[in-house]
Motif scaffolding. Structure first.
Motif, PDB file in Angstrom:
ATOM      1  N   ILE A   1      61.891  27.881  45.788  1.00  0.00           N
ATOM      2  CA  ILE A   1      62.299  28.461  44.498  1.00  0.00           C
ATOM      3  C   ILE A   1      63.572  27.817  43.962  1.00  0.00           C
ATOM      4  O   ILE A   1      63.882  27.956  42.778  1.00  0.00           O
TER       5      ILE A   1
ATOM      6  N   THR B   1      55.189  37.887  35.810  1.00  0.00           N
ATOM      7  CA  THR B   1      56.595  37.500  35.775  1.00  0.00           C
ATOM      8  C   THR B   1      57.328  38.151  36.952  1.00  0.00           C
ATOM      9  O   THR B   1      56.806  39.069  37.603  1.00  0.00           O
ATOM     10  N   TYR B   2      58.527  37.676  37.207  1.00  0.00           N
ATOM     11  CA  TYR B   2      59.366  38.241  38.268  1.00  0.00           C
ATOM     12  C   TYR B   2      59.525  39.749  38.083  1.00  0.00           C
ATOM     13  O   TYR B   2      59.346  40.521  39.037  1.00  0.00           O
TER      14      TYR B   2
ATOM     15  N   ASP C   1      64.294  40.973  46.059  1.00  0.00           N
ATOM     16  CA  ASP C   1      64.424  39.751  46.865  1.00  0.00           C
ATOM     17  C   ASP C   1      63.101  39.325  47.497  1.00  0.00           C
ATOM     18  O   ASP C   1      63.047  38.312  48.187  1.00  0.00           O
TER      19      ASP C   1
ATOM     20  N   ASP D   1      60.430  37.088  44.099  1.00  0.00           N
ATOM     21  CA  ASP D   1      60.461  35.670  43.747  1.00  0.00           C
ATOM     22  C   ASP D   1      59.878  34.787  44.845  1.00  0.00           C
ATOM     23  O   ASP D   1      59.206  33.797  44.566  1.00  0.00           O
TER      24      ASP D   1
END
Length: 303
Positions: A173, A239-240, A252, A255
């Motif tokens: 990431i 999406t996140y 945490d 992602d």
């Protein structure tokens, strides 16, 4: 008559730091029982520092200091008889990793051992993984972490070959993956699994455990390649923030779940595995088993 003792393991990873306290119950004539008494997980993402800057920041060192202080007090409160703290990829690669380990020992009394990928794989192999690996089956064990992924081929109940690659979710990431790494992993898996038929994958790590809970499968039942592929397409398209809200993921986790799923899927594809088993094991479980075995060996020597 029962003997009851508590052991603790601290796992300092690239994505999070964990404290596991396990109660071991012994009775003459029976196998010992291992019960997870307490698990504390702190999302101190050391890998974000190390893989980008090459060192652990002062801010995250202070968070580690608070964590080790708290862990020390928790272990004392539980009357833990033995503990071990192991740090993996992030602290191993940090220029200031050894210096910070010494500072933490001086200030908190917690002794941190920085281990390599082979040590990590060996520790995990000492867990209940042995109960899953049968003599008549072949498995590719895949342990995905924030900084690295460990692969081990098991055949006839024994480890055949292992390798650690710097292919971790935090690296991915943060765009810290070498262009050739995926090809290197593919070549290694294909080369070391091509002679086996009906190979299956065993997955470990926080991400695959999260996926398994989402699947609502009964304990012990594997996930299929088809399920994992569908899951990957779903989370990849969200999406996140949608992953956090709609799938109720921790921030945490939301992602790193995408690159982690890609690693597991790729391992299944390249090894031609149709299923992935997800036992609840990890580095901390292996540390506890090692501590218990060492304590038993020392007791026998004294006698």
């Amino acid at each position: 008559m029962l003997t009851i003792e508590k052991f603790a393991a601290i796992d300092i990873g690239s994505n999070a730091i964990r404290l596991l306290i396990a109660t071991v119950i012994e009775k003459d004539g029976y196998a010992p029982q291992f019960k997870k008494t307490s698990l504390v997980r702190l999302p101190i993402r050391l890998g974000a520092d190390v893989f980008l800057q090459g060192r652990i920041s002062e801010e995250n060192y202070k968070r580690m200091l608070d964590a080790m202080t708290a862990f020390s007090l928790i272990m004392k409160n539980h009357k833990v008889v033995a503990y071990r703290a192991c740090a993996t990829s992030a602290m191993r690669e940090a220029k200031n990793g050894n210096d910070l380990a010494k500072k933490l020992l001086d200030t908190t009394g917690v002794n941190i051992q920085i281990i390599d990928g082979n040590d990590e794989a060996a520790i995990i192999a000492s867990t209940d993984l042995k109960e899953l690996i049968q003599d008549n089956k072949v498995f590719l064990y895949v342990d995905v972490g924030g900084g690295s992924t460990e692969f081990t081929v098991f055949a006839k109940g024994k480890s055949v070959i292992s390798k650690s690659f710097q292919l971790g979710t935090v690296r991915i990431i943060n765009d810290m993956i070498r262009d050739t790494i995926w090809d290197e992993v593919k070549s290694w898996i294909v080369e070391n699994t091509k002679d086996y038929n009906k190979l299956e994958v065993i997955g470990s790590g926080g991400n695959i455990n999260s996926i398994y809970r989402y699947s609502e499968k009964k304990v012990g039942k594997p996930l299929s390649y088809f399920f994992l592929a569908n899951f990957y397409e779903k989370v990849k398209d969200l999406t996140y923030h949608e992953r956090i809200f709609e799938l109720q993921m921790n921030p945490d986790r939301a992602d790193v779940i995408v690159p982690a799923t890609r690693i597991y899927l790729s391992a299944m594809k390249w090894s031609k595995a149709k299923n992935i088993y997800v036992p609840k094991i990890g580095l901390a479980d292996g540390i506890v088993k090692q501590l218990y075995n060492e304590r038993k060996a020392n007791t026998l020597e004294v006698k």
